[in-house]
Design a protein around this motif. Structure first.
Motif, PDB file in Angstrom:
ATOM      1  N   PHE A  19       0.833  -1.206   0.000  1.00  0.00           N
ATOM      2  CA  PHE A  19       0.000   0.000   0.000  1.00  0.00           C
ATOM      3  C   PHE A  19       0.867   1.254   0.000  1.00  0.00           C
ATOM      4  O   PHE A  19       0.629   2.200  -0.753  1.00  0.00           O
ATOM      5  N   ALA A  20       1.881   1.253   0.862  1.00  0.00           N
ATOM      6  CA  ALA A  20       2.775   2.417   0.942  1.00  0.00           C
ATOM      7  C   ALA A  20       3.489   2.646  -0.383  1.00  0.00           C
ATOM      8  O   ALA A  20       3.609   3.793  -0.850  1.00  0.00           O
ATOM      9  N   GLU A  21       3.953   1.572  -1.019  1.00  0.00           N
ATOM     10  CA  GLU A  21       4.642   1.701  -2.302  1.00  0.00           C
ATOM     11  C   GLU A  21       3.715   2.268  -3.376  1.00  0.00           C
ATOM     12  O   GLU A  21       4.116   3.124  -4.171  1.00  0.00           O
ATOM     13  N   CYS A  22       2.486   1.774  -3.405  1.00  0.00           N
ATOM     14  CA  CYS A  22       1.545   2.178  -4.456  1.00  0.00           C
ATOM     15  C   CYS A  22       1.010   3.594  -4.265  1.00  0.00           C
ATOM     16  O   CYS A  22       0.910   4.358  -5.230  1.00  0.00           O
ATOM     17  N   LEU A  27       3.007   9.431  -4.614  1.00  0.00           N
ATOM     18  CA  LEU A  27       2.997  10.854  -4.246  1.00  0.00           C
ATOM     19  C   LEU A  27       4.418  11.410  -4.221  1.00  0.00           C
ATOM     20  O   LEU A  27       4.661  12.539  -4.672  1.00  0.00           O
ATOM     21  N   PHE A  28       5.365  10.638  -3.700  1.00  0.00           N
ATOM     22  CA  PHE A  28       6.762  11.077  -3.686  1.00  0.00           C
ATOM     23  C   PHE A  28       7.291  11.257  -5.102  1.00  0.00           C
ATOM     24  O   PHE A  28       8.004  12.220  -5.398  1.00  0.00           O
ATOM     25  N   ARG A  29       6.936  10.327  -5.991  1.00  0.00           N
ATOM     26  CA  ARG A  29       7.411  10.424  -7.381  1.00  0.00           C
ATOM     27  C   ARG A  29       6.806  11.632  -8.086  1.00  0.00           C
ATOM     28  O   ARG A  29       7.465  12.272  -8.912  1.00  0.00           O
ATOM     29  N   ASP A  30       5.562  11.945  -7.751  1.00  0.00           N
ATOM     30  CA  ASP A  30       4.891  13.088  -8.386  1.00  0.00           C
ATOM     31  C   ASP A  30       5.576  14.412  -8.061  1.00  0.00           C
ATOM     32  O   ASP A  30       5.524  15.356  -8.858  1.00  0.00           O
ATOM     33  N   VAL A  31       6.207  14.493  -6.899  1.00  0.00           N
ATOM     34  CA  VAL A  31       6.900  15.736  -6.510  1.00  0.00           C
ATOM     35  C   VAL A  31       8.413  15.588  -6.662  1.00  0.00           C
ATOM     36  O   VAL A  31       9.190  16.368  -6.096  1.00  0.00           O
ATOM     37  N   ASN A  32       8.819  14.568  -7.421  1.00  0.00           N
ATOM     38  CA  ASN A  32      10.232  14.353  -7.779  1.00  0.00           C
ATOM     39  C   ASN A  32      11.154  14.113  -6.576  1.00  0.00           C
ATOM     40  O   ASN A  32      12.311  14.533  -6.583  1.00  0.00           O
ATOM     41  N   LEU A  33      10.634  13.437  -5.567  1.00  0.00           N
ATOM     42  CA  LEU A  33      11.478  13.013  -4.450  1.00  0.00           C
ATOM     43  C   LEU A  33      12.063  11.637  -4.763  1.00  0.00           C
ATOM     44  O   LEU A  33      11.480  10.881  -5.546  1.00  0.00           O
ATOM     45  N   PRO A  34      13.216  11.293  -4.177  1.00  0.00           N
ATOM     46  CA  PRO A  34      13.823   9.960  -4.413  1.00  0.00           C
ATOM     47  C   PRO A  34      13.011   8.864  -3.726  1.00  0.00           C
ATOM     48  O   PRO A  34      13.370   8.375  -2.655  1.00  0.00           O
ATOM     49  N   ALA A  35      11.908   8.484  -4.368  1.00  0.00           N
ATOM     50  CA  ALA A  35      10.940   7.577  -3.753  1.00  0.00           C
ATOM     51  C   ALA A  35      11.555   6.234  -3.380  1.00  0.00           C
ATOM     52  O   ALA A  35      11.231   5.670  -2.330  1.00  0.00           O
ATOM     53  N   GLY A  36      12.423   5.698  -4.227  1.00  0.00           N
ATOM     54  CA  GLY A  36      12.994   4.379  -3.967  1.00  0.00           C
ATOM     55  C   GLY A  36      13.724   4.316  -2.641  1.00  0.00           C
ATOM     56  O   GLY A  36      13.469   3.432  -1.813  1.00  0.00           O
ATOM     57  N   ALA A  37      14.623   5.244  -2.422  1.00  0.00           N
ATOM     58  CA  ALA A  37      15.412   5.255  -1.193  1.00  0.00           C
ATOM     59  C   ALA A  37      14.541   5.549   0.026  1.00  0.00           C
ATOM     60  O   ALA A  37      14.719   4.935   1.092  1.00  0.00           O
ATOM     61  N   ILE A  38      13.595   6.460  -0.120  1.00  0.00           N
ATOM     62  CA  ILE A  38      12.725   6.825   1.002  1.00  0.00           C
ATOM     63  C   ILE A  38      11.819   5.653   1.380  1.00  0.00           C
ATOM     64  O   ILE A  38      11.666   5.331   2.561  1.00  0.00           O
ATOM     65  N   MET A  39      11.226   5.023   0.377  1.00  0.00           N
ATOM     66  CA  MET A  39      10.314   3.915   0.646  1.00  0.00           C
ATOM     67  C   MET A  39      11.050   2.732   1.279  1.00  0.00           C
ATOM     68  O   MET A  39      10.549   2.096   2.204  1.00  0.00           O
ATOM     69  N   THR A  40      12.253   2.443   0.778  1.00  0.00           N
ATOM     70  CA  THR A  40      13.028   1.348   1.354  1.00  0.00           C
ATOM     71  C   THR A  40      13.441   1.673   2.786  1.00  0.00           C
ATOM     72  O   THR A  40      13.286   0.848   3.698  1.00  0.00           O
ATOM     73  N   LEU A  73       1.920  -4.927  -8.328  1.00  0.00           N
ATOM     74  CA  LEU A  73       1.544  -5.274  -9.701  1.00  0.00           C
ATOM     75  C   LEU A  73       0.105  -4.879 -10.022  1.00  0.00           C
ATOM     76  O   LEU A  73      -0.261  -4.751 -11.194  1.00  0.00           O
ATOM     77  N   PHE A  74      -0.712  -4.689  -8.986  1.00  0.00           N
ATOM     78  CA  PHE A  74      -2.094  -4.269  -9.194  1.00  0.00           C
ATOM     79  C   PHE A  74      -2.201  -2.757  -9.396  1.00  0.00           C
ATOM     80  O   PHE A  74      -3.292  -2.237  -9.611  1.00  0.00           O
ATOM     81  N   ASN A  75      -1.089  -2.073  -9.311  1.00  0.00           N
ATOM     82  CA  ASN A  75      -1.084  -0.614  -9.488  1.00  0.00           C
ATOM     83  C   ASN A  75      -0.024  -0.256 -10.532  1.00  0.00           C
ATOM     84  O   ASN A  75       1.058   0.222 -10.191  1.00  0.00           O
ATOM     85  N   PRO A  76      -0.331  -0.502 -11.818  1.00  0.00           N
ATOM     86  CA  PRO A  76       0.680  -0.361 -12.877  1.00  0.00           C
ATOM     87  C   PRO A  76       0.927   1.076 -13.316  1.00  0.00           C
ATOM     88  O   PRO A  76       0.856   1.406 -14.489  1.00  0.00           O
ATOM     89  N   PHE A  77       1.202   1.941 -12.342  1.00  0.00           N
ATOM     90  CA  PHE A  77       1.459   3.344 -12.640  1.00  0.00           C
ATOM     91  C   PHE A  77       2.679   3.809 -11.863  1.00  0.00           C
ATOM     92  O   PHE A  77       3.164   3.124 -10.981  1.00  0.00           O
ATOM     93  N   GLY A  78       3.147   4.993 -12.193  1.00  0.00           N
ATOM     94  CA  GLY A  78       4.284   5.557 -11.457  1.00  0.00           C
ATOM     95  C   GLY A  78       5.596   4.935 -11.850  1.00  0.00           C
ATOM     96  O   GLY A  78       6.336   4.430 -11.007  1.00  0.00           O
ATOM     97  N   GLY A  79       5.894   4.923 -13.143  1.00  0.00           N
ATOM     98  CA  GLY A  79       7.163   4.371 -13.604  1.00  0.00           C
ATOM     99  C   GLY A  79       7.028   2.899 -13.933  1.00  0.00           C
ATOM    100  O   GLY A  79       5.945   2.387 -14.188  1.00  0.00           O
ATOM    101  N   CYS A  80       8.125   2.210 -13.922  1.00  0.00           N
ATOM    102  CA  CYS A  80       8.148   0.789 -14.275  1.00  0.00           C
ATOM    103  C   CYS A  80       7.642  -0.040 -13.091  1.00  0.00           C
ATOM    104  O   CYS A  80       8.380  -0.298 -12.144  1.00  0.00           O
ATOM    105  N   PHE A  81       6.371  -0.433 -13.155  1.00  0.00           N
ATOM    106  CA  PHE A  81       5.796  -1.162 -12.021  1.00  0.00           C
ATOM    107  C   PHE A  81       6.377  -2.565 -11.900  1.00  0.00           C
ATOM    108  O   PHE A  81       6.451  -3.114 -10.801  1.00  0.00           O
ATOM    109  N   ILE A  82       6.794  -3.145 -13.020  1.00  0.00           N
ATOM    110  CA  ILE A  82       7.434  -4.457 -12.950  1.00  0.00           C
ATOM    111  C   ILE A  82       8.775  -4.343 -12.225  1.00  0.00           C
ATOM    112  O   ILE A  82       9.109  -5.168 -11.370  1.00  0.00           O
ATOM    113  N   CYS A  83       9.540  -3.289 -12.556  1.00  0.00           N
ATOM    114  CA  CYS A  83      10.818  -3.046 -11.863  1.00  0.00           C
ATOM    115  C   CYS A  83      10.586  -2.902 -10.367  1.00  0.00           C
ATOM    116  O   CYS A  83      11.317  -3.478  -9.553  1.00  0.00           O
TER     117      CYS A  83
END
Length: 216
Positions: A19-22, A27-40, A73-83
């Motif tokens: 849920f947090a990732e999706c 929201l972090f990606r929309d404001v150009n924050l480094p979502a990957g590092a923050i979410m991890t 995978l149920f939220n195929p938005f916000g960049g490469c969802f498979i990645c």
């Protein structure tokens, strides 16, 4: 015999992470924050540390990663969802291997310094490990083919990007240990209603968000 309480915990922790990732990650990606590092650093390591220190059972975080990755995978938005899904699953497995390999279930870090060291080390390794696995497997699943030279070009960038996640982890892991000291636990009669309800709510929100995005 199947431990239903353990399975329910895997599902609820995985659902919260997914849920947090999706939702929050988008929201972090929309404001150009480094979502990957923050979410991890916050959600992935925070939830996995809490689950591991609560149940102290190998294999749990790999399962949590599978649930979270499936929800992504149920939220195929916000960049490469498979990645993103591959990275989530890899991070769950790597966290599991790190804690099991170093026997952190048996050696509880007692001091703040030890907890901070555990946070910065495990978060950094989980983040860059997940990143590297993603760079290897995504081309394979997309039929583009994996080429080692393409990965080597990005290694310096991957190693550098893990620093932010590590700095977050140095705060999050000691915070989780502090919260654990409060000894907050659900009563048995509330355990299954709460875990099932929270899990279902996470999946409903993510799937509803996907449907609304497609229709609108």
């Amino acid at each position: 015999m199947i431990d239903k309480k353990f399975i329910a915990a895997i599902i609820v922790f995985g659902s919260l992470w997914g849920f947090a990732e999706c939702i929050i990650g988008s929201l972090f990606r929309d404001v150009n924050l480094p979502a990957g590092a923050i979410m991890t650093g916050i959600f992935a390591v925070g939830l996995m540390t809490l689950s591991r220190t609560t149940f102290r059972r190998p294999g749990m975080q790999a399962g949590i990663g599978l649930v979270a990755g499936a929800l992504r995978l149920f939220n195929p938005f916000g960049g490469c969802f498979i990645c993103s899904a591959i990275a989530i699953m890899a991070e769950g497995l790597l966290f599991d291997l790190i804690w099991t390999g170093f026997s952190f279930d048996l050696k509880k870090p007692q001091t703040l310094t030890m907890q901070a060291s555990l946070g910065i080390t495990s978060t950094y390794l989980v983040y860059i490990g997940g990143y590297i696995v993603t760079q290897i497997l995504t081309p394979v699943f997309s039929s583009a083919g994996f080429y080692l030279e393409n990965l080597l070009v990005f290694i310096p960038q991957i190693l550098a990007s893990g620093l932010l996640a590590a700095l977050i982890g140095v705060v999050i892991v000691p915070l989780v240990f502090t919260l654990k000291n409060l000894d907050i636990a659900l009563q048995d009669r509330l355990y299954y209603p709460v875990t099932i309800g929270v899990s279902a709510l996470c999946w409903i929100i993510v799937i509803t968000n996907t449907i609304l995005f497609v229709w609108l």
